[in-house]
Design an enzyme around this catalytic site. Structure first.
Site, mmCIF file in Angstrom:
data_model
loop_
_atom_site.group_PDB
_atom_site.id
_atom_site.type_symbol
_atom_site.label_atom_id
_atom_site.label_comp_id
_atom_site.label_asym_id
_atom_site.label_seq_id
_atom_site.Cartn_x
_atom_site.Cartn_y
_atom_site.Cartn_z
ATOM 1 C CE LYS A 169 -34.506 -14.218 37.128
ATOM 2 N NZ LYS A 169 -34.191 -13.202 38.070
ATOM 3 C CB SER A 190 -35.423 -9.954 35.718
ATOM 4 O OG SER A 190 -34.943 -10.689 37.040
ATOM 5 C CB SER A 250 -35.849 -9.953 39.887
ATOM 6 O OG SER A 250 -35.527 -8.943 38.940
#
Ligand code: GLN
Length: 490
Positions: free
Chosen positions: A80, A155, A179
């Site tokens: 990420k 996310s 997330s």
């Protein structure tokens, strides 16, 4: 080049270690797949092609010298955009950090490299982790590989789309309030948020420090177990727990059925989000399957869980307002001039942060303001404590707690962007474990109309990751949901 299946990290590592596959071929395949697919889904915001090929060559060279290249040998992994890899940009999906190059490598990422893994690129995310759809990104939205008109969740939506789109078998994300689990559920993946502190946060850009956890997305529990080898104490993160790290992969074999397991089933409180009928049906069937495998279902109540969303959003915003104060245009990232120092702060922050981040900073600053602090922030910390006690009481009667991961399957891009509260409500089922610091896993358990994946969430007591992985593994040996692939991949 041989045909290489990018779905199983365990299979890839096994073949690379034995010499049946070259890491360079695996990584070249992953990069070629990114080339072909990524423009449709925007899962990766940058590919680290040169450094990835160089790492793969080192893995192959180690094996040729007769050394063991490690348990993740040659496995392509995406990280990420908020995880640091020295020399590479980590922008957190934000204009603010568009040019920020990591000066050091996150502990977890370093441990991946030490185990022979290859980092192929960074994945799209909601700015600084604030969102549930990956629409709040300076790089534009990510699309769900199962239906490109829909969100992948967030996310860590880019991480989920990368694994679901078969660019790589494992992606590392972060989970502050869901997330990792929620995008796993929306993209038909298995996702784990470990116990708070189980994985070092050193080199993870902070959003809400008392909630932030690094988490993992893969197709199945077996690959999660392999990835979780990077957990454990770290002298660079004082919140990293000292508890010994179990042999997660070996532990999987120690459970082949669920006899004696008590699974707590929450009553139907969806936190006002409105539980989708297909989600209800699929998760109910999954519970029946677990029962058929030997588990006993027991009713379970968490009396304060209906306050979880408001408590979470207050605490997360408060902590974010403090953590993000460092982006002042002087020390980090985007910098805009002004006539006074205050004006240059304001200009830098207004241009650098997107609307959702600005909204959270305003809310969080308000919650921490003198005169409101006890009524808002103080009250939220007290409710958090009550919720922790709810979990303690519940785990006196059951070993795991089951619920849907997300009240809804993947929704259409744009459909919730103008209604932040509706978006927040979608986190009703994931934020409780975050507030209590407990490990939780989401696993595929069915589909809604239009081939939209549905996930079942299992929450465990602190440090019971082994149990979560074992139960998911038993379930996945008897079911095929996690093996289903989006049409474009078949
Ligand atoms: N959707 C939640 C939020 O916006 C959770 C995000 C996360 O876990 N990073 O805060």
């Amino acid at each position: 080049m041989p045909h290489i299946d990018l779905r199983s990290a365990a299979a890839i590592a096994g073949a690379v270690r034995s010499g049946a596959l070259c890491a360079t071929d695996v990584v070249a395949t992953a990069l070629a797949t990114v080339e072909r697919r990524n423009r449709h889904e925007n899962a990766l915001v940058e590919t680290f092609a040169a450094s990835a090929m160089a790492t793969a060559e080192r893995v192959d060279a180690a094996r040729r010298r007769g050394e063991d290249p490690g348990p993740l040998a040659g496995v392509p992994i995406a990280i990420k955009d908020n995880l640091l890899l020295r020399g590479h940009i980590a922008a957190c999906g934000s204009r603010m950090l568009a040019d920020f190059r990591a000066p050091y490598t996150a502990t977890v990422v370093q441990r991946l490299l030490d185990r022979g893994a290859v980092v192929i690129g960074r994945t799209n995310m909601d700015e600084f982790g604030m969102g549930s759809s990956t629409e709040h990104s300076a790089y534009g939205p990510t699309r769900n590989p199962w239906d490109r008109s829909r969100v992948p969740g967030g996310s860590s939506g880019g991480a989920a789309a990368a694994v679901a789109g078969e660019l790589c078998p494992i992606a590392f994300g972060s989970d502050t309030g869901g997330s990792v689990r929620q995008p796993a559920s929306m993209c038909n993946l298995t996702g784990l948020k470990p116990t708070y502190g189980r994985m070092s946060r050193y080199g993870l850009v902070a959003y809400a420090s008392s909630l932030d956890c690094i988490g993992v997305l893969a197709h199945d529990a077996a690959d999660l177990a392999l990835a979780l080898g990077v957990a454990g104490p770290d002298g660079r993160d004082t919140t990293a727990l000292d508890a010994p790290v179990p042999a997660y992969v070996a532990e999987l074999a120690n459970r082949t059925e669920l006899k004696g397991l008590r699974i707590g089933v929450l009553d139907d409180d969806d936190g006002g989000a409105g539980l989708d009928a297909a989600v209800k049906a699929a998760t109910t069937t999954a519970l029946q399957t677990l029962e058929a495998l030997g588990a006993r279902l027991v009713p379970c109540v968490l009396p304060h869980v209906r306050h979880a969303v408001s408590t979470y959003y207050l605490l997360a915003a408060a902590e974010a307002s403090s953590n993000l104060a460092r982006y002042d245009g002087v020390r980090f990232g985007l910098s805009r001039k002004g006539r006074t120092i205050d004006e240059s702060y304001a200009n830098s922050r207004s241009d650098g942060f997107g609307a959702e981040v600005q909204l959270r900073i305003l809310l969080g600053t308000h919650a921490l303001q003198h005169g409101y602090h006890d009524e808002l922030y103080g009250q939220a910390t007290r409710v958090r404590q009550l919720l922790r006690r709810d979990f303690d009481a519940a785990f006196a009667h059951c070993d795991l707690i089951a619920s849907p991961t997300s009240p809804l399957p993947a929704f259409a891009i744009g459909s919730k962007i103008d209604d932040p509260v509706a978006m927040y409500r979608c986190d009703a089922m994931t934020v409780p474990a975050s507030l209590a610091g407990l490990p939780a896993l989401s696993m595929p358990c069915g589909f809604a109309k239009g081939n939209l994946p549905i996930g079942l969430q299992l929450t465990a007591p602190a440090l019971a990751e082994v149990l979560l992985l074992q139960v998911a593994n038993v379930y996945q040996q008897r079911t095929d949901w996690h093996r289903q692939r989006p049409e474009e991949c078949t």
